[in-house]
Design an enzyme around this catalytic site. Structure first.
Site, mmCIF file in Angstrom:
data_model
loop_
_atom_site.group_PDB
_atom_site.id
_atom_site.type_symbol
_atom_site.label_atom_id
_atom_site.label_comp_id
_atom_site.label_asym_id
_atom_site.label_seq_id
_atom_site.Cartn_x
_atom_site.Cartn_y
_atom_site.Cartn_z
ATOM 1 C CG LEU A 70 4.166 -4.602 -4.213
ATOM 2 C CD1 LEU A 70 2.386 -4.245 -3.468
ATOM 3 C CD2 LEU A 70 3.964 -4.476 -4.932
ATOM 4 C CB ALA A 71 4.962 0.473 0.462
ATOM 5 N N GLY A 72 8.011 -0.218 -0.835
ATOM 6 C CA GLY A 72 9.213 0.174 -0.849
ATOM 7 C C GLY A 72 10.039 0.576 -1.784
ATOM 8 N NE ARG B 139 -10.327 -8.733 2.916
ATOM 9 C CZ ARG B 139 -8.993 -8.520 2.467
ATOM 10 N NH1 ARG B 139 -8.097 -7.792 3.077
ATOM 11 N NH2 ARG B 139 -8.709 -8.558 1.213
#
Lengths: 138, 651, 246, 116
Positions: free
Chosen positions: B57-59, B344
């Site tokens: 996603l980021a890349g 979490r």
């Protein structure tokens, strides 16, 4: 404007298997596919038979009688039997695949496949009855 | 035998790191900062080359956005298609403070929830920016064609998630990560088609090239041919994900590794908060000794599923024969206001507690029930199927059990790492020109990440932050100036080649995986869901021993010139063996409990994490000083002006 | 249930042999094991040189497609118990060059995928400031099925036409093109038409239908192709009309 | 070879496929099996020729002969390509298949036009 099967950078050591001429015998689904395609041969044959019928009718009552006799010979009965099986196979596969090729939408919602298939079969039934009635009318 | 044991002494003189957070009120910082940035004129952008490592996603988002702006981008992935990156596995959703439900959500509330959820170990400035950008992210993704779930009128649908009391999680059934990644991947492919991005697949980064103190290139290995190559550029972006696979069994993809960030760390980038690891509460329990990976069940399931165990110790009855009165819905009991949607870290820890009390269910007693019977009764099976159908299918595929009939069994498993390379407000590491995005950096989640925030952060970094900050950096540096013939590049290439040759030359007896498994066991036992000083010291003694044995006895097969998966894996395990030690050092030094870092010595009487803000309200950033040397600790103090430091409570 | 099961695994070591061979391994049988688990067992305990790709083990990354007993499947979802008594034959996907053992090279697909422009094409992009594009659940429904594709290549491996005519764009790429054509936000159908109904496009397909049968995500590429044939034919008819589409 | 008329051929193929699927089984069953095997009596000549003289019947017969022939031509062409891997003989196959269909259709038109 073929894309071509470029495999660059194609490594010379990578192994590519050639497709066998008998590929369609390797799995039952492929064989069934080829059989389905071959139904067209019987479709064409029967179209020719229909031509023959018309021709005989045009020639007169004697020719028509000879045609009826010819159709009763074992060779033609067997041929017709085989053709019938293939043509049935054609009809069934054709109807069953119809919803894939044609998406019917009603008010934005896609009709479920069985509706499309079902209406095909219904049309088949109705048309078959109609043909039989008209043809056999005395 | 080498050792680097030890707790770094409390060093009052440890240098203070400055994140260069812009001044001014928090809601104006990013806007103001953007205005102050230098810009590269569109005509000049082509002359700058940016190397983006990673295509998750980021890349992918960063490469696509930078390419679209006109920079010359090279993007690297070790997969055979960029879309295989593990971002696809995210199931639940992505947060955005859109307030569609009119339930009181706002940017500030998302910011507040995230800072609190991170147990006050994140930077307020970064988190606020993230919350602000969450709105743009959704619109951007929709414009790219992401098939988000819709409401009748055509607006986006959303649902609630852990750690929040509002409904702000947008989703595409149970496959949000996949669809978001496809959105980014398409944007990337589009730029590849337009020629602004060059994609290198099956190419793994093995080293960072630093020239004159700036990140100027990377050394890569072609996984199919073994060729060692170098690429130089004007800036390097690492978007290579997290390091949960240090535990061997995790929900991360098998190939996920720490090599890129670890090699950058060894070249001078500080590593921040390495001990902040997230153990996700809803995973499918380990089912046998041969298991090679764990599977996450989306947290979104906790929206409708109720978590419980039998009240009685060692109750072996099947779940449907345990009457309501003999069930302990422990999350609802302990955290009445959040119930099954507790964050979490808290949910994981509570599961561990009940299993430690021998009330766990399933083989080995390492599991708790996640029960949908109530929800199915209330909403009907078809609604549950529509919401979670593919998750139930996946559960059935993996366990052979039908969760519509019997409760799911779940257990916590390593899932995400909040730690990563230290970056400033611009996402730049301590090496100028090196930017780090997504899970690979440490920036926004503090000591615990809230559900549906990872996708948000990766995309914020990639689509919006890096395109601005990388430009600002490049505007201050002239383009080009080095090529692959530079001595520093050649030296780095030679080092990589030597490392490969060394691995191939060991010719020992043990498989690479067996070392990895052993390391994972040490880490899970002593640096996992709960940690204590004795265990960490033990691990710090064990890890160097294991590393030594690896060096003498690992078996790496075949040769370098072709696809050699054992060689790939060996290189990654070498780095895990070093990183694991740093994690333990960090965990040992941080004598407090916060978020995912639970030190047994530091807990409240009722077993909650006990922070020590007096001593530890800082980011620990470690500087590499050599394999045998003690790493140097740098501190970035954290100040909380908008969300007041308080004991976290979800009761 | 047997205690062990045999796996006949295709090996190809390019430095040693000219063509793949089968090698048999005996692995423990476990009810909850998939073929991928057995391969991992082999790699970890029996033969570390075995090469295969996998990543997520949850059926979304699309890396672990192989042929099991002749059928292309995701090995992370193929239970050993479905293929008893064995030996279970595991081979690389058909029609792609084999790099080593079970690893194939997908560059051909990657190149073709780009050609169909699988991304939202718009005549004019709406600025982000104007907020999101709206889409009704029905509009979403029109393309959702095709958006599930994970590029696992099982459909290519099942398609004899792709084997016979390697220039064929192939099932997944066409289904993905349709995914965008059918998206209410997309305006690029015209741009994709030339490649899709060109020489290597939909008309190569004879509707074998196997692509749809092996698809682990129910994408139905065969349906996508047939539907596009109709679209293309209608477009062709329109071009005959004097006022028809140009 | 470019194939600008492929969509057109495919439309004819589809029409032929549908027509033959709907109507051939009943025709074939009646005239090829039921009548020759004596399960039902054959229609009288006068009835049939009367039917045949009706223009709608002629049109009907043309449709169920010509379209199915093109259906065959199109399908068989690809079967030859793929089944025998003889795509290099494209020109020959195309001439043979569609040519035969064309001849058959022309014969049908001629016969149906000349019914006394």
């Amino acid at each position: 404007m073929s894309l071509g099967a470029h495999y660059t950078p194609y490594h010379p050591k990578w192994y590519r298997r050639r497709v066998s001429v008998w590929w369609w015998l390797q799995t039952w689904s492929y064989t069934r596919f080829v059989l389905r395609e071959l139904t067209s041969v019987f479709v064409a044959l029967f179209a020719v038979v229909l031509l023959w019928h018309i021709w005989a009718l045009e020639l007169g009552p004697e020719a028509y009688a000879r045609l009826l006799v010819r159709l009763g010979t074992p060779l033609f009965v067997v041929l017709h039997g085989v053709a019938f099986v293939f043509v049935l196979f054609h009809s069934i596969t054709w109807f069953n695949l119809a919803p894939k090729a044609m998406v019917v939408r009603l008010r934005g919602k896609r009709m479920p496949d069985w509706v499309v298939v079902g209406s095909n079969y219904a049309a088949w039934l109705v048309l078959s009855l109609a043909v039989a009635v008209i043809l056999l009318r005395r | 035998m080498e050792t680097r044991v030890g707790l770094p002494a409390e060093d009052p003189a440890a240098s203070r790191l400055d994140a260069e957070i812009p001044p001014g009120p928090i809601e104006r910082k990013w806007e103001r900062h953007r205005f102050d940035m230098k810009l590269v004129s569109p005509a000049n952008r082509r002359r700058y080359t940016i190397l983006v490592v990673g295509s998750g996603l980021a890349g992918a988002a960063a490469a696509a956005s930078l390419g679209e702006m006109g920079y010359n981008v090279k993007c690297f992935s070790y997969h055979d298609s960029a879309r295989r990156a593990h971002s696809i596995a995210a199931q639940g959703g992505i947060n955005a403070a859109k307030n569609y439900r009119n339930d009181g959500d706002s940017v500030f509330r998302l910011f507040y929830d995230t800072v609190k959820g991170g147990d006050f170990r994140s930077r307020e400035g970064n988190v606020y920016r993230l919350a602000e950008l969450s709105l743009n992210i959704i619109d951007q993704c929709v414009a790219q064609g992401v098939p988000f779930a819709r409401e009748y009128g055509g607006l986006l649908d959303n649902r609630s998630f852990g750690g929040a009391q509002v409904s702000r999680t947008f989703y595409a059934r149970g496959q949000t990560g996949q669809q978001l990644l496809l959105g980014a991947y398409q944007a990337l492919q589009r730029q590849v088609g337009l020629g602004s991005v060059t994609l290198f697949i099956r190419t793994e980064m093995l080293d960072l090239v630093v020239i004159d103190g700036r990140a100027r290139g990377i050394v890569t290995r072609n996984l199919a041919t073994g060729a060692i190559e170098s690429h130089v550029g004007d800036a390097v972006v690492l978007a290579t994900g997290g390091y949960s696979n240090v535990f061997y069994l995790s929900t991360n993809a098998k190939a996920s590794n720490a090599t890129a960030i670890w090699r950058a760390h060894k070249r001078g980038a500080f590593f921040a908060n390495p001990c902040f690891t997230q153990i996700h509460p809803t995973c499918i329990p380990v089912s046998g000794e041969y298991q090679s990976k764990l599977t996450l069940m989306s947290e979104s399931l906790r929206n409708d599923g109720r978590v419980w165990v039998p009240k009685k110790i060692g109750d072996g009855r099947p779940p449907d024969q345990i009457p309501e009165s003999e069930r302990d819905y422990y999350l609802e009991r302990k955290y009445p206001s959040y119930g099954n949607l507790a964050p979490r870290d808290i949910a994981s820890h509570a599961a561990k507690d009940v299993c430690d009390e021998k009330r766990g269910v399933g083989p080995g007693g390492r599991g708790v029930y996640l029960d949908f019977a109530d929800a199915i009764r209330r909403l009907g099976e078809s609604v549950i199927r529509e919401k979670y159908g593919n998750l139930f299918d996946m559960y059935e595929r993996i366990t052979g059990e039908n969760a519509y009939r019997v409760p799911m069994r779940i257990y916590p498993a390593p899932h995400y790492t909040m730690g990563g390379l230290w970056v400033d407000y611009n996402l730049m590491a301590t090496i100028p020109g090196l930017f780090v995005a997504g899970e690979a950096n440490f920036s926004d989640h503090g000591a615990n990440r809230l559900g549906a925030s990872a996708l948000m952060q990766g995309l914020a970094d990639g689509y919006f932050i890096l395109p601005a900050t990388v430009g600002d950096y490049l505007a201050r540096t002239p383009p080009g100036g080095v090529d692959t013939g530079h001595p520093a590049v050649e030296a780095a290439e030679a080092e990589v080649a030597t490392r490969v040759a060394q691995l191939l030359g060991i010719r020992g007896m043990r498989t690479v995986d067996s070392f990895h498994r052993e390391l994972g066991q040490i880490m899970w036992d002593h640096c996992g869901m709960a940690r204590n000083e004795g265990g960490l010291r033990y691990a710090l003694g064990k890890i160097p021993e294991l590393r030594q044995e690896f060096r003498e006895n690992v078996r790496v097969l075949e040769r370098n010139e072709e696809l050699n998966q054992s060689l790939e894996k060996a290189g990654r395990v070498v780095d895990f063996l070093e990183l694991a030690e740093l994690m333990c050092i960090d965990a040992l030094h941080r004598a407090e409990s916060c978020g995912g870092h639970f030190r047994e010595e530091h807990q409240t009487p009722d077993g909650e994490a006990l922070r020590d803000d007096e001593r530890f309200a800082y980011v620990s950033a470690w500087e590499y000083t050599g394999t045998l040397a003690r790493p140097t600790l740098h501190k970035e103090p954290l100040a909380f002006e908008y969300v007041h430091l308080a004991q976290r409570s979800y009761r | 249930m047997p205690a062990t099961v045999a796996l006949a695994v295709a090996r190809y070591r390019p430095e040693e042999e000219p063509a793949p061979t089968l090698q048999t391994y005996e692995v423990p049988f476990r009810e909850d094991w998939v073929v991928l688990d057995a391969l991992n067992y082999i790699k970890d305990r029996l033969d570390g040189s075995l090469s295969f790709r996998w990543s997520c083990r949850m059926g979304v990354c699309g890396s672990c497609g192989m042929k099991v007993n002749g059928t292309p499947v995701l090995t992370c979802a193929a239970f050993l118990s479905e293929h008893l008594p064995g030996p279970i034959r595991v081979e690389p996907l058909d029609y792609f060059p084999v790099v080593r053992d079970l690893v194939v090279d997908l560059s051909d697909f990657m190149r073709k995928l780009k050609k169909v422009k699988p991304w939202i094409l718009r005549e004019e992009e709406k600025p982000l400031a104007e907020g999101e594009y709206r889409q009704t659940p029905d509009q979403l429904d029109a393309y959702k099925q095709f958006s599930m594709c994970i590029n696992c290549m099982l459909c290519y491996s099942a398609c004899p036409i792709y084997g016979l005519e390697p220039s064929f764009i192939g099932p997944a790429a066409i289904a993905l093109a349709q995914r965008y054509n059918m998206d209410s936000r997309d305006q690029g159908a015209r741009e994709r038409l030339e490649i899709l109904s060109g020489y290597d496009g939909i008309w190569q397909c004879t509707f074998v239908g196997e692509c749809t049968k092996v698809c682990p995500k129910n994408v139905d590429p065969a349906g996508a192709i047939q539907q596009y044939k109709l679209t293309s034919a209608v477009h062709w008819l329109k071009t005959l009309l004097p006022w028809g589409a140009r | 070879m470019g194939r600008p008329i492929t969509p057109f051929l495919w439309l004819l193929f589809s029409v032929g496929g549908t027509v033959s699927a709907l109507l051939f089984p009943v025709h074939l069953f009646l005239t090829g099996l039921a009548i020759p095997l004596g399960w039902i009596d054959p229609p009288r000549y006068e009835a049939l020729i009367g039917l045949l003289r009706h223009p709608i019947t002629r049109l009907y017969l043309f449709v169920i002969i010509a379209f199915p022939l093109v259906h065959w031509a199109h399908r068989f062409r690809y079967t030859l390509y793929d089944g025998l891997q003889i795509k290099h003989l494209t020109a020959l196959i195309v001439v043979f298949c569609y040519g035969a269909a064309l001849v058959g259709s022309a014969a049908a038109a001629y016969l149906l036009w000349n019914i006394p």
